[in-house]
Structure formats: structure tokens, C-alpha cells
Motif scaffolding. Sequence first.
Motif, PDB file in Angstrom:
ATOM      1  N   VAL A 187       0.881  -1.179  -0.154  1.00  0.00           N
ATOM      2  CA  VAL A 187      -0.093   0.084  -0.028  1.00  0.00           C
ATOM      3  C   VAL A 187       0.960   1.540  -0.083  1.00  0.00           C
ATOM      4  N   LEU A 188       2.146   1.215   0.207  1.00  0.00           N
ATOM      5  CA  LEU A 188       3.047   2.277   0.340  1.00  0.00           C
ATOM      6  C   LEU A 188       2.829   3.400  -0.882  1.00  0.00           C
ATOM      7  N   PRO A 189       2.898   2.797  -2.162  1.00  0.00           N
ATOM      8  CA  PRO A 189       2.726   3.850  -3.269  1.00  0.00           C
ATOM      9  C   PRO A 189       1.835   4.721  -3.085  1.00  0.00           C
ATOM     10  N   TRP A 190       0.575   4.507  -2.354  1.00  0.00           N
ATOM     11  CA  TRP A 190      -0.453   5.034  -2.240  1.00  0.00           C
ATOM     12  C   TRP A 190      -0.361   6.101  -1.093  1.00  0.00           C
ATOM     13  N   VAL A 191       0.256   5.964  -0.172  1.00  0.00           N
ATOM     14  CA  VAL A 191       0.300   6.712   0.945  1.00  0.00           C
ATOM     15  C   VAL A 191       1.665   7.464   1.414  1.00  0.00           C
ATOM     16  N   LEU A 192       2.613   7.224   0.697  1.00  0.00           N
ATOM     17  CA  LEU A 192       3.799   7.957   1.108  1.00  0.00           C
ATOM     18  C   LEU A 192       4.016   9.283   1.041  1.00  0.00           C
ATOM     19  N   ASP A 193       2.912  10.045   0.323  1.00  0.00           N
ATOM     20  CA  ASP A 193       2.831  11.454   0.374  1.00  0.00           C
ATOM     21  C   ASP A 193       2.610  11.797   1.925  1.00  0.00           C
ATOM     22  N   GLU A 194       1.746  11.369   2.606  1.00  0.00           N
ATOM     23  CA  GLU A 194       1.277  11.745   3.814  1.00  0.00           C
ATOM     24  C   GLU A 194       2.083  11.098   5.031  1.00  0.00           C
ATOM     25  N   TYR A 195       2.498   9.893   5.025  1.00  0.00           N
ATOM     26  CA  TYR A 195       3.186   8.810   5.825  1.00  0.00           C
ATOM     27  C   TYR A 195       4.533   8.614   5.404  1.00  0.00           C
ATOM     28  N   ALA A 196       5.399   8.702   6.614  1.00  0.00           N
ATOM     29  CA  ALA A 196       6.794   8.100   5.969  1.00  0.00           C
ATOM     30  C   ALA A 196       7.023   6.604   6.751  1.00  0.00           C
ATOM     31  N   LEU A 197       7.695   5.970   5.944  1.00  0.00           N
ATOM     32  CA  LEU A 197       7.997   4.518   6.375  1.00  0.00           C
ATOM     33  C   LEU A 197       9.219   4.462   7.411  1.00  0.00           C
ATOM     34  N   LEU A 198       8.799   3.938   8.643  1.00  0.00           N
ATOM     35  CA  LEU A 198       9.540   3.985   9.920  1.00  0.00           C
ATOM     36  C   LEU A 198      10.661   2.589   9.474  1.00  0.00           C
ATOM     37  N   PRO A 199      11.849   2.671   9.807  1.00  0.00           N
ATOM     38  CA  PRO A 199      12.868   1.803   9.643  1.00  0.00           C
ATOM     39  C   PRO A 199      12.859   0.628  10.679  1.00  0.00           C
ATOM     40  N   CYS A 200      11.901   0.195  11.276  1.00  0.00           N
ATOM     41  CA  CYS A 200      11.857  -0.639  12.310  1.00  0.00           C
ATOM     42  C   CYS A 200      10.152  -1.091  12.680  1.00  0.00           C
ATOM     43  N   GLY A 201      10.143  -2.229  13.224  1.00  0.00           N
ATOM     44  CA  GLY A 201       8.777  -2.676  13.879  1.00  0.00           C
ATOM     45  C   GLY A 201       7.961  -3.488  13.014  1.00  0.00           C
ATOM     46  N   GLY A 202       8.218  -3.562  11.617  1.00  0.00           N
ATOM     47  CA  GLY A 202       7.669  -4.135  10.606  1.00  0.00           C
ATOM     48  C   GLY A 202       7.859  -5.830  10.427  1.00  0.00           C
ATOM     49  N   ALA A 203       7.465  -6.417   9.540  1.00  0.00           N
ATOM     50  CA  ALA A 203       7.511  -7.702   9.189  1.00  0.00           C
ATOM     51  C   ALA A 203       8.269  -7.895   7.767  1.00  0.00           C
ATOM     52  N   LEU A 204       9.547  -8.467   7.770  1.00  0.00           N
ATOM     53  CA  LEU A 204      10.224  -8.776   6.727  1.00  0.00           C
ATOM     54  C   LEU A 204      11.090  -9.898   6.974  1.00  0.00           C
ATOM     55  N   GLY A 205      11.274 -10.800   6.089  1.00  0.00           N
ATOM     56  CA  GLY A 205      12.489 -11.952   6.334  1.00  0.00           C
ATOM     57  C   GLY A 205      12.520 -12.807   5.309  1.00  0.00           C
ATOM     58  N   ARG A 206      12.786 -14.096   5.755  1.00  0.00           N
ATOM     59  CA  ARG A 206      13.119 -14.940   4.804  1.00  0.00           C
ATOM     60  C   ARG A 206      12.158 -16.202   5.104  1.00  0.00           C
ATOM     61  N   GLY A 207      11.837 -17.016   4.214  1.00  0.00           N
ATOM     62  CA  GLY A 207      10.976 -18.384   4.816  1.00  0.00           C
ATOM     63  C   GLY A 207       9.512 -18.007   5.425  1.00  0.00           C
ATOM     64  N   CYS A 208       9.029 -16.776   5.247  1.00  0.00           N
ATOM     65  CA  CYS A 208       7.878 -16.349   5.831  1.00  0.00           C
ATOM     66  C   CYS A 208       6.913 -15.924   5.066  1.00  0.00           C
ATOM     67  N   GLY A 209       7.031 -16.120   3.587  1.00  0.00           N
ATOM     68  CA  GLY A 209       5.869 -15.606   2.605  1.00  0.00           C
ATOM     69  C   GLY A 209       4.484 -16.636   2.697  1.00  0.00           C
ATOM     70  N   PRO A 210       3.677 -15.727   2.028  1.00  0.00           N
ATOM     71  CA  PRO A 210       2.437 -16.407   2.002  1.00  0.00           C
ATOM     72  C   PRO A 210       2.110 -17.651   1.162  1.00  0.00           C
ATOM     73  N   LEU A 211       1.187 -18.447   1.439  1.00  0.00           N
ATOM     74  CA  LEU A 211       0.967 -19.669   0.825  1.00  0.00           C
ATOM     75  C   LEU A 211      -0.275 -19.568   0.032  1.00  0.00           C
ATOM     76  N   VAL A 212      -0.387 -20.338  -0.999  1.00  0.00           N
ATOM     77  CA  VAL A 212      -1.603 -20.583  -1.562  1.00  0.00           C
ATOM     78  C   VAL A 212      -2.058 -21.967  -1.409  1.00  0.00           C
ATOM     79  N   LEU A 213      -3.479 -22.100  -0.611  1.00  0.00           N
ATOM     80  CA  LEU A 213      -3.768 -23.397  -0.304  1.00  0.00           C
ATOM     81  C   LEU A 213      -4.841 -23.806  -1.007  1.00  0.00           C
ATOM     82  N   SER A 214      -5.169 -25.221  -0.827  1.00  0.00           N
ATOM     83  CA  SER A 214      -6.417 -25.692  -1.626  1.00  0.00           C
ATOM     84  C   SER A 214      -6.811 -27.242  -1.083  1.00  0.00           C
ATOM     85  N   LYS A 215      -7.995 -27.442  -1.158  1.00  0.00           N
ATOM     86  CA  LYS A 215      -8.263 -28.929  -0.898  1.00  0.00           C
ATOM     87  C   LYS A 215      -7.670 -29.825  -1.806  1.00  0.00           C
ATOM     88  N   GLU A 216      -7.528 -29.509  -2.946  1.00  0.00           N
ATOM     89  CA  GLU A 216      -7.230 -30.618  -3.902  1.00  0.00           C
ATOM     90  C   GLU A 216      -5.677 -30.564  -4.242  1.00  0.00           C
TER      91      GLU A 216
END
Length: 297
Positions: free
Chosen positions: A74-103
Motif C-alpha cells: 500500500v506504500l505507493p498510495w500513502v507515502l505522500d502523507e506517511y513516512a516509512l519507519l525503519p523498524c517494527g515491521g515484518a520482513l524476512g526469509r522463509g515467511c512468505g504467503p502460501l496458496v492453499l487448496s483442498k485438492e
Amino acid sequence: MTTDAHPGPASASAGTPIEIAFSPCPNDTFVFDAWAHGRVPGAPAPAVTFADIDITNGMAERGELDVLKVSYAVLPWVLDEYALLPCGGALGRGCGPLVLSKELGLDLTGRTVAVPSERSTAYLLFRLWAAEMVPGGVGEVVVMPFDEIMPAVRDGKVDAGLVIHEARFTYRNFGLHNLADMGRHWEDTTGLPIPLGAIIAKRSLGEETLRHLADTIRSSVRLAWDHPEVSRPYVQEHAQEMDPAVADQHIGLYVNEFTADLGEDGYAAIRGLLTRAAAEGLVPPLGPDALAFPFSS
């Protein structure tokens, strides 16, 4: 869409409280516990709202609240009003979203897929992946709170679901299969860590306050690492019925060195994701100093 939003504890510091919103997920409550409970010396008093990521993304786009946990997407839509802080967020390795199904091995062409937010980093990673791996295109995309996605897939309400957070550890309990790991695809193709959730603060607070907020969040993270048992009641209070062992796994995966400081690799990952997405026409392009902290020079 509903949200579990209510005021949290504030510190005893004087002055107008800083209005902050983040999720009730274990990584966020772990990170912000010390600040929320007045254990960071000299920190501004926080007025806490708990909200699903889709809600906080919308808050950011409307310019609501002083500090927000949002999707990097969402940053490209909000960085005019908000600054990205260099800490506190979620970023890493082996922690990405998964696509799940029953089949097992489901072909997603033309299928209905549930996602946690159309402006989520998870969905942005999914769109980049699907453009390459599902050339026929998926079908309908349905937005729902992340904790409702796995039950919806299990119950056949949707064909597949894009999941985040502790779902990585619990999806087998729902009888589901992992079709694809968005984070693994990102890491394999870029070599960069996975940018998921960002902490942003209003630029109008001023440079001194922004720096103070970053120092406060870093201190809160370090206090949580130094005394993890102190944060446990706050984590479990808002983790609903999550198994404490799963909550610990969640924290261990999503709270890491990038939470204390994004560093060169963190900023490279953020700019890499948003630059690639802009090239695909998925987000507006970033200005050269858009990620600068606290202000561009």
C-alpha cells in the motif's frame, strides 16, 4: 468486513497520545507490548487500536491515525502523507504467503481465490507469481479477513486461499495442501528477503517525533527479546485460541533482525518489490526518495 478494534493500554507519559493501529497477531503484540504498557522510558503514550490488515491499509489511504501497521504493497498510495519507519515491521526469509487448496495440485486457471486484502503484500506477490505461473489467469478474487480464509477453502466456499501469519503452521489441521509458496518464489527469483508488513507514521508529526517513534519501537522490540515472558500475557490475550507453541513459532518467524532495523537488504527488498510491481502496472511508481527516513533531503 468486521474488525476487532478497541483502545489498548497507554503509558503514563504526558501529552497527547499517539494513535496507533496494528493487528492482534502475535508478532505485532510482541513487538509493541513494552510500548503499549509504558515500559519504554520517555516514550509517548500510545492509544492502541487492533485491526485486520485490510482495515489498517484503508486507514492509511484515508489518512487516519498517527502510526499504522500496513502492507508494504500500500506504500505507493500513502507515502505522500506517511513516512516509512525503519523498524517494527515484518520482513524476512522463509515467511512468505502460501496458496492453499483442498485438492492437491489444483490448476488455478479460472478458480476463485480468497485473499486477505487487495492492497496486501501477499496479494501483490500472488499477482506477480500468477502472471508467470497461471498464464490463463485466475478467476474471481474474494477479499476476506485472513482468519476466515482457511475455513472457506475447507468448506468449499472458494477454490483456493492466499494465507499469511500462523496459517503457515496450521493449514494441515484444515485438511489443506500447499499449492505454492509466494515467498519462496520471490526469494528464488530475486535473492531478497520478503517484505510483508510496514510501520508508517504521519510526516506531519515532524522529524523529531518520527525519530523518537523509531527509537521507541526499537526499544520495545529489544525489551521483548530480552524479556519474552513479560509479553506473553498480552500476546495470548489477543491471539484468541491460538496454541501458545504456534504463537511462539509465529513470533520467531516474523520478528527478526529486520524488525529492529530494515538495513540495506530490507530497503532493497521493498524497493525491488514495488519497482517490479510498478513495471507490471500493479502499483504507482515510487519517487527516488519515497522511502527515505524521516524525510527526503
